[in-house]
Each structure stands twice: as C-alpha cells, then as structure tokens.
Design a protein around this motif. Structure first.
Motif, mmCIF file in Angstrom:
data_model
loop_
_atom_site.group_PDB
_atom_site.id
_atom_site.type_symbol
_atom_site.label_atom_id
_atom_site.label_comp_id
_atom_site.label_asym_id
_atom_site.label_seq_id
_atom_site.Cartn_x
_atom_site.Cartn_y
_atom_site.Cartn_z
ATOM 1 N N ASP A 40 0.848 -1.181 0.000
ATOM 2 C CA ASP A 40 0.000 0.000 0.000
ATOM 3 C C ASP A 40 0.890 1.240 0.000
ATOM 4 O OD1 ASP A 40 -1.840 1.994 0.295
ATOM 5 O OD2 ASP A 40 -2.616 1.323 2.233
ATOM 6 N N PHE A 41 0.981 1.899 -1.155
ATOM 7 C CA PHE A 41 1.816 3.097 -1.264
ATOM 8 C C PHE A 41 1.080 4.359 -0.828
ATOM 9 C CE2 PHE A 41 3.856 0.166 -4.208
ATOM 10 C CZ PHE A 41 5.205 0.394 -3.983
ATOM 11 N N GLY A 42 -0.169 4.226 -0.438
ATOM 12 C CA GLY A 42 -0.923 5.401 -0.025
ATOM 13 C C GLY A 42 -1.216 6.310 -1.203
ATOM 14 N N PRO A 43 -1.323 7.618 -0.973
ATOM 15 C CA PRO A 43 -1.685 8.540 -2.051
ATOM 16 C C PRO A 43 -0.627 8.647 -3.141
ATOM 17 C CG PRO A 43 -1.084 9.743 -0.058
ATOM 18 C CD PRO A 43 -1.190 8.307 0.326
ATOM 19 N N LEU A 44 0.611 8.229 -2.853
ATOM 20 C CA LEU A 44 1.673 8.295 -3.856
ATOM 21 C C LEU A 44 1.828 6.967 -4.580
ATOM 22 C CD1 LEU A 44 4.361 10.450 -2.003
ATOM 23 C CD2 LEU A 44 2.665 11.156 -3.689
ATOM 24 N N THR A 45 0.739 6.296 -4.792
ATOM 25 C CA THR A 45 0.739 5.007 -5.478
ATOM 26 C C THR A 45 1.297 5.125 -6.892
ATOM 27 O OG1 THR A 45 -0.722 3.322 -6.430
ATOM 28 C CG2 THR A 45 -1.679 5.480 -6.071
ATOM 29 N N PRO A 46 1.982 4.089 -7.370
ATOM 30 C CA PRO A 46 2.423 4.110 -8.768
ATOM 31 C C PRO A 46 1.270 4.143 -9.757
ATOM 32 C CG PRO A 46 2.879 1.978 -7.728
ATOM 33 C CD PRO A 46 2.485 2.924 -6.643
ATOM 34 N N ALA A 47 0.051 3.873 -9.298
ATOM 35 C CA ALA A 47 -1.113 3.964 -10.183
ATOM 36 C C ALA A 47 -1.350 5.391 -10.659
ATOM 37 C CB ALA A 47 -2.349 3.446 -9.456
ATOM 38 N N ARG A 48 -0.758 6.376 -9.996
ATOM 39 C CA ARG A 48 -0.865 7.757 -10.459
ATOM 40 C C ARG A 48 -0.136 7.960 -11.783
ATOM 41 N NH1 ARG A 48 1.167 11.818 -6.117
ATOM 42 N NH2 ARG A 48 0.100 13.296 -7.473
ATOM 43 N N HIS A 49 0.800 7.054 -12.077
ATOM 44 C CA HIS A 49 1.590 7.162 -13.306
ATOM 45 C C HIS A 49 0.974 6.265 -14.377
ATOM 46 C CE1 HIS A 49 4.694 9.409 -11.163
ATOM 47 N NE2 HIS A 49 4.524 8.546 -10.175
ATOM 48 N N PRO A 50 0.648 6.807 -15.532
ATOM 49 C CA PRO A 50 -0.085 6.030 -16.534
ATOM 50 C C PRO A 50 0.771 5.124 -17.407
ATOM 51 C CG PRO A 50 0.190 8.281 -17.293
ATOM 52 C CD PRO A 50 0.740 8.237 -15.892
ATOM 53 N N VAL A 51 2.096 5.286 -17.379
ATOM 54 C CA VAL A 51 2.968 4.524 -18.282
ATOM 55 C C VAL A 51 3.789 3.535 -17.465
ATOM 56 C CG1 VAL A 51 4.814 4.652 -19.995
ATOM 57 C CG2 VAL A 51 3.087 6.472 -19.876
ATOM 58 N N HIS A 52 3.641 2.236 -17.781
ATOM 59 C CA HIS A 52 4.318 1.186 -17.013
ATOM 60 C C HIS A 52 5.088 0.250 -17.944
ATOM 61 C CE1 HIS A 52 2.070 1.916 -13.164
ATOM 62 N NE2 HIS A 52 1.331 2.587 -14.042
ATOM 63 N N GLY A 53 6.123 -0.380 -17.390
ATOM 64 C CA GLY A 53 6.927 -1.329 -18.154
ATOM 65 C C GLY A 53 7.493 -2.403 -17.247
ATOM 66 N N ILE A 54 8.265 -3.306 -17.831
ATOM 67 C CA ILE A 54 8.826 -4.433 -17.088
ATOM 68 C C ILE A 54 10.340 -4.462 -17.246
ATOM 69 C CG2 ILE A 54 6.761 -5.855 -17.233
ATOM 70 C CD1 ILE A 54 8.034 -7.320 -19.617
ATOM 71 N N ASP A 55 11.010 -5.183 -16.339
ATOM 72 C CA ASP A 55 12.409 -5.556 -16.586
ATOM 73 C C ASP A 55 12.538 -7.045 -16.373
ATOM 74 O OD1 ASP A 55 13.930 -5.708 -13.619
ATOM 75 O OD2 ASP A 55 12.309 -4.236 -13.668
ATOM 76 N N VAL A 56 13.331 -7.684 -17.255
ATOM 77 C CA VAL A 56 13.358 -9.146 -17.304
ATOM 78 C C VAL A 56 14.781 -9.669 -17.484
ATOM 79 C CG1 VAL A 56 11.018 -9.320 -18.223
ATOM 80 C CG2 VAL A 56 12.942 -9.145 -19.809
ATOM 81 N N SER A 57 14.964 -10.888 -17.018
ATOM 82 C CA SER A 57 16.188 -11.643 -17.265
ATOM 83 C C SER A 57 15.782 -13.093 -17.509
ATOM 84 C CB SER A 57 17.147 -11.542 -16.074
ATOM 85 O OG SER A 57 16.614 -12.217 -14.947
ATOM 86 N N LYS A 58 16.738 -13.968 -17.637
ATOM 87 C CA LYS A 58 16.451 -15.366 -17.972
ATOM 88 C C LYS A 58 15.477 -16.019 -16.996
ATOM 89 C CE LYS A 58 20.518 -17.127 -15.482
ATOM 90 N NZ LYS A 58 21.803 -17.845 -15.615
ATOM 91 N N TYR A 59 15.399 -15.499 -15.780
ATOM 92 C CA TYR A 59 14.560 -16.121 -14.762
ATOM 93 C C TYR A 59 13.073 -15.978 -15.061
ATOM 94 C CZ TYR A 59 19.008 -16.206 -12.349
ATOM 95 O OH TYR A 59 20.324 -16.431 -12.032
ATOM 96 N N GLN A 60 12.705 -15.108 -15.981
ATOM 97 C CA GLN A 60 11.294 -14.994 -16.368
ATOM 98 C C GLN A 60 10.870 -16.117 -17.316
ATOM 99 O OE1 GLN A 60 12.769 -11.823 -15.346
ATOM 100 N NE2 GLN A 60 11.324 -12.418 -13.739
ATOM 101 N N GLY A 61 11.829 -16.874 -17.840
ATOM 102 C CA GLY A 61 11.486 -17.980 -18.719
ATOM 103 C C GLY A 61 10.884 -17.502 -20.024
#
Length: 257
Positions: A40-61
């Motif tokens: 729970d990030f409270g009012p400063l939740t990352p949901a306030r930001h509309p653009v999201h992405g991922i970071d991956v390495s071999k462990y994601q399969g």
C-alpha cells in the motif's frame, strides 16, 4: 504538466531531461497489473503514473511478448550482460521478441566489482548489437551480497570513477547517454548527488522514490519485484515512467531509436 517538489521549475523542453514528473491526474486509479505481495503506497501510489513497463532476465522464462504488449506494457528493460564474461541466456530471444511486438526496450548491464570497468564496457558492446538499443542502455549498480565469487566493496570514490569509465565508453559507442539503475542502499553510500547528467531508474518497493531518494530526480521507478503480468509466468519486476503518456511519447522521440 506538474513537476514534483524535488524538481526545479523548468520549461517544456526540460521534460526530456532527467527530472521527476508527476501525473496531473487527480483520480487515483487501480494499478493496471497484479502483485503476489502487494504494498500500500498510499496517495503516492504508482497507479498515479499512466505509463508502465517491465524488466526481465532469464529467470522470467518464456515470455509471450504479444500478450505483454496487449496488456499495455510500454517498455522493457532486458538483461544483456554481467561482469566481463556473462551474457544472459535469453537476451537475444527477449530483445527480438520485444522488437517484433513493438515494445521499446533497453539492454542492461549488471556491474561486477571484481572486473575492471573498461573490460565490462567492452564486453557489453561486444554482446549488444546496436539494433537491440531502442532506448538508452542501462548500467545496473547495486551490491550483490549473494555473489559466490566477488565480495569486494570498493570505496565510493572508486565506485564513481569506475562507473564514469563504463558510462563514457558505452555512450561513445551507442551514441546514447546511459540510464543508471540503483537501489536505496547503494545510492546512499556511493552516488547520491553525483551523475546528475544521467537519467535514473530507482528501485523503491515500499514507498514513493520521492520519500526514499529525497530531492533526487528520476525517470523510471521500479515499484515491485513481485508483479503479475499477462504473458509471463511467475513474478516480474514492474516499473513506472515518471510522466504522462504525452511526455512518454516525447521522451521516446528524443531518446528512442
């Protein structure tokens, strides 16, 4: 647009600089993706930001990149190399998959403190085709206490000198100024107040980076390591871009290929 309290008041051109932006959207949305261990990030939740992405390495399969794109992922950071002799076994497959799906992506290098920075930069260049660099490359700087082969922790001045060596060599080759990824403890001990000419990707999985990295500008925020994403089995790191969708398009226009 509205700049965060930690950022200077700047003109429109400066939104492409490494400054921290805050969405002007007043409505707090639900996060677009799931989490196996939500915070729970409270009012400063990352949901306030509309653009999201991922970071991956071999462990994601295996990754279904079209499904990831369909889920709304706007970018991907992909592990390419580590130290001076390791290549992530899925790097080639991942960057080709992200490219085919039309997802802007960047390769990252995991720094190893027992190999000279110049050797690591040359290794990264040797194994990362320029065609894989759709966003600026990333230097991942963090302590790795789990490393079985390197327990070295150089002093802060040495860390910064080695970082600058890697960053300068990679920038000359790719023609892009690299993004710096770092964690709370590593940043505090080594690079706080330095490298302001670079954009930052900050890890902060318990609070907003404005609370954890006070007065530090950022472009990307890694807000969870236990995210759930269509097209990926198991957990995945999820990140937010600091600005609005329009600012993201403008950022890509300057920094993308």
């Amino acid at each position: 647009m509205m700049l965060s309290a930690c950022s200077p008041s700047t003109g429109p051109a400066d939104i492409l600089s490494p400054v921290s932006l805050t969405s002007t959207t007043s409505t707090v949305r639900a996060l677009p993706y799931g989490d196996s261990d939500p915070v729970d990030f409270g009012p400063l939740t990352p949901a306030r930001h509309p653009v999201h992405g991922i970071d991956v390495s071999k462990y994601q399969g295996a990754i279904d990149w079209p499904e990831v794109r369909k889920a709304g992922v706007a970018f991907a950071f992909i592990k390419a190399t580590e130290g001076g002799d390791r290549v992530d076994s899925r790097f080639d497959h991942y960057w080709r998959g992200a490219n085919a799906a039309g997802i802007p992506h960047a390769p990252y290098h995991f720094y190893y403190f027992c190999t000279p920075a110049e050797v690591q930069a040359r290794w990264f260049i040797r194994n990362v085709p320029k065609s894989a660099v759709k966003m600026p490359p990333v230097l991942d700087m963090e302590w790795n206490p789990a490393s079985p082969s390197c327990k070295l922790r150089p002093d802060a001045a040495t860390v910064r000198k080695e970082m600058r060596t890697w960053l300068d060599i990679v920038e000359r080759h790719f023609g892009k100024k690299a993004i710096i990824y770092t964690t709370v403890d590593f940043h505090r001990e080594n690079i706080d107040g330095h490298f302001r000419d670079h954009q930052f990707w900050l890890r902060s999985v318990a609070a907003h980076p404005g609370d954890i990295y006070p007065n530090h500008p950022w472009s990307f925020w890694q807000y969870t390591g236990t995210g759930k994403m269509p097209g990926i089995e198991g957990d995945v790191d999820i990140n937010a871009f600091a600005g609005t969708r329009a600012e993201w398009r403008e950022w890509l226009g300057k920094h993308g290929s």
